[in-house]
Enzyme design. Structure first.
Site, PDB file in Angstrom:
ATOM      1  N   ASP A  57     -19.181   1.443 -14.463  1.00  0.00           N
ATOM      2  CA  ASP A  57     -19.957   1.096 -15.645  1.00  0.00           C
ATOM      3  C   ASP A  57     -21.424   1.364 -15.343  1.00  0.00           C
ATOM      4  O   ASP A  57     -21.867   1.209 -14.202  1.00  0.00           O
ATOM      5  CB  ASP A  57     -19.722  -0.380 -15.982  1.00  0.00           C
ATOM      6  CG  ASP A  57     -20.166  -0.724 -17.389  1.00  0.00           C
ATOM      7  OD1 ASP A  57     -20.700   0.162 -18.071  1.00  0.00           O
ATOM      8  OD2 ASP A  57     -19.981  -1.882 -17.788  1.00  0.00           O
ATOM      9  N   ASP A  83     -10.402  -2.015 -20.238  1.00  0.00           N
ATOM     10  CA  ASP A  83     -10.732  -2.842 -19.074  1.00  0.00           C
ATOM     11  C   ASP A  83     -11.097  -4.219 -19.584  1.00  0.00           C
ATOM     12  O   ASP A  83     -11.568  -4.366 -20.719  1.00  0.00           O
ATOM     13  CB  ASP A  83     -11.918  -2.261 -18.289  1.00  0.00           C
ATOM     14  CG  ASP A  83     -13.259  -2.647 -18.903  1.00  0.00           C
ATOM     15  OD1 ASP A  83     -13.881  -3.617 -18.426  1.00  0.00           O
ATOM     16  OD2 ASP A  83     -13.681  -2.003 -19.889  1.00  0.00           O
ATOM     17  N   CYS A 141       9.628 -11.015 -14.036  1.00  0.00           N
ATOM     18  CA  CYS A 141       8.511 -10.276 -13.444  1.00  0.00           C
ATOM     19  C   CYS A 141       8.811  -9.887 -12.003  1.00  0.00           C
ATOM     20  O   CYS A 141       9.409 -10.657 -11.246  1.00  0.00           O
ATOM     21  CB  CYS A 141       7.240 -11.128 -13.506  1.00  0.00           C
ATOM     22  SG  CYS A 141       5.791 -10.386 -12.720  1.00  0.00           S
ATOM     23  N   CYS A 159       6.351  -9.055  -9.721  1.00  0.00           N
ATOM     24  CA  CYS A 159       5.136  -9.132  -8.907  1.00  0.00           C
ATOM     25  C   CYS A 159       5.397  -9.929  -7.626  1.00  0.00           C
ATOM     26  O   CYS A 159       6.395 -10.651  -7.526  1.00  0.00           O
ATOM     27  CB  CYS A 159       3.998  -9.767  -9.706  1.00  0.00           C
ATOM     28  SG  CYS A 159       4.031 -11.571  -9.758  1.00  0.00           S
ATOM     29  N   CYS A 163       5.965 -13.752  -8.271  1.00  0.00           N
ATOM     30  CA  CYS A 163       7.229 -14.120  -8.912  1.00  0.00           C
ATOM     31  C   CYS A 163       8.441 -13.840  -8.031  1.00  0.00           C
ATOM     32  O   CYS A 163       9.482 -14.482  -8.174  1.00  0.00           O
ATOM     33  CB  CYS A 163       7.351 -13.406 -10.250  1.00  0.00           C
ATOM     34  SG  CYS A 163       6.178 -13.993 -11.499  1.00  0.00           S
ATOM     35  N   HIS A 211      -0.310 -11.680 -10.051  1.00  0.00           N
ATOM     36  CA  HIS A 211       0.636 -11.722 -11.169  1.00  0.00           C
ATOM     37  C   HIS A 211       0.012 -11.154 -12.438  1.00  0.00           C
ATOM     38  O   HIS A 211       0.607 -10.298 -13.114  1.00  0.00           O
ATOM     39  CB  HIS A 211       1.112 -13.150 -11.438  1.00  0.00           C
ATOM     40  CG  HIS A 211       1.862 -13.254 -12.736  1.00  0.00           C
ATOM     41  ND1 HIS A 211       3.193 -12.935 -12.854  1.00  0.00           N
ATOM     42  CD2 HIS A 211       1.435 -13.567 -13.997  1.00  0.00           C
ATOM     43  CE1 HIS A 211       3.573 -13.056 -14.124  1.00  0.00           C
ATOM     44  NE2 HIS A 211       2.520 -13.443 -14.833  1.00  0.00           N
TER      45      HIS A 211
END
Length: 376
Positions: A89, A271, A309, A311, A314, A340
């Site tokens: 940015d 984003d 999930c 991840c 999880c 997560h």
């Protein structure tokens, strides 16, 4: 560089080729403001959870450690050990948020560092020079982030100045990319559309910047307090005026429902800090809505955060354990929740891409917009 592979309504499934790899779009960029994801998440973790692009901030890295230091380290990719695309940015949003500490002129902005108060000047050339030192894949143009609401006359003068700044950004990037000392000589430039909530000014500005043939086009100045309906209206108005053969980036947005609605309007890049910021406070995104792990009902809950999930959190830990970590102020709880939420966002984008490819995006939208915004 950008190829649209399939469309479903206004939703676009594409590929964006860069010197640091190919990005599958629509894409969510994981925000690592100071070259790190807040929550003790490493670049190795980012690969595991499906991150395609990391986003860092010009203003913050210029102040600390200094873009000159990053340049000496071989650029941001080497510095943080990340070999996939990085978008930086321009610092415009941060500079203009320092309302009482800055002064705007045609040349640029003079402001005081929020860290130590030292005086700093940043204009289009300085922003491009800093981003060239950082050697990111994509550099954002230096623009004025307009307060919302703002008087029409001020907004008109501001977008005129932002256009002149964009011309200077493009010229300076071309010069920098031609230098032998430049690390990434294929650095790309995205311009930013502004115009507040004035339909005609938004369209006028997008029409003007579209003629500059940039690598991509962002829509800025949204998600700053206006309603979701106002944001969607601006997208409806301005997106059709963005070049069809270039990626479109909605800056700072947003919730899962916001992203789905913006994809439906033809946006490709996103984003937002909300994924990691909320996670650091135990506020979790799941396929059935949002949940607050600090609620007492999870004290003895042995289920994973989201049983569907994949991840790291999880796969290995229970809601009860992660809640305990937060209550005990153990950093691991924050880390697991950030992993997560970022996994959820990255894989939501994968589901969106699949839905577009299979011509069922509208069905996906109908099934998920309200559900994902619901609090469990």
């Amino acid at each position: 560089m950008f190829k649209i592979l399939h469309t479903n309504g206004k939703a676009r499934r594409g590929e964006f080729k860069t010197v640091h790899g190919v990005v599958q779009t629509p894409v969510f960029q994981n925000v690592g403001t100071i070259a790190a994801i807040k929550g003790a998440v490493s670049t190795m973790d980012l690969k595991e959870i499906g991150c395609q692009i990391e986003l860092s901030n010009t203003y913050h890295l210029h102040l600390r450690p200094g873009d000159d230091i990053v340049y000496k380290m071989g650029g941001l990719h080497k510095f943080m050990n990340w070999d996939r695309p990085i978008l930086t940015d321009s610092g415009g949003f941060q500079v203009f948020s320092l309302a009482g500490l800055r002064k705007i002129t045609e040349e640029g902005v003079s402001f005081s560092s929020h860290i130590d108060g030292r005086k700093i000047f940043m204009g289009p050339e300085e922003s491009m020079q800093i981003q060239s030192n950082l050697a990111s894949t994509i550099a954002m143009a230096f623009d004025e982030c307009i307060e919302n609401p703002a008087p029409r006359e001020y907004v008109k003068n501001s977008i005129d100045r932002t256009y002149r700044w964009l011309e200077r950004c493009k010229a300076e990037m071309s010069r920098l990319n031609s230098l032998d000392r430049t690390i990434n000589k294929q650095q790309m430039l995205f311009g930013i559309n502004q115009g507040g909530t004035y339909d005609d000014l938004r369209i006028e500005h997008m029409d003007r910047i579209a003629k500059l043939d940039l690598d991509g086009y962002a829509i800025g100045g949204l998600a700053v307090g206006e309603s979701h309906e106002e944001m969607y209206h601006i997208l409806d108005v301005v997106v059709p005026h963005a070049p069809e053969d270039k990626p479109r980036y909605l800056m700072g947005v947003g919730t899962p429902s916001n992203i789905i609605e913006a994809v439906a309007r033809g946006v490709d890049f996103f984003d937002c800090v909300i994924a990691s910021r909320n996670a650091r406070h135990a506020f979790i995104f799941t396929k059935n809505g949002t949940m607050n792990l600090l609620n007492q009902k999870y004290e003895t809950d042995l289920e994973p955060i989201d049983p569907t999930c994949g991840c790291p959190a999880c796969r290995h830990y229970s809601r009860a354990y992660i809640r305990h970590l937060f209550k005990a102020k153990e950093m691991l709880g924050m880390r697991l929740c950030v992993l997560h939420n970022l996994y959820f966002y990255n894989h939501l984008m994968e589901e969106i891409r699949n839905a577009i490819e299979e011509d069922r995006f509208e069905q996906f939208r109908e099934e998920n917009v309200e559900k994902l915004a619901k609090r469990i």
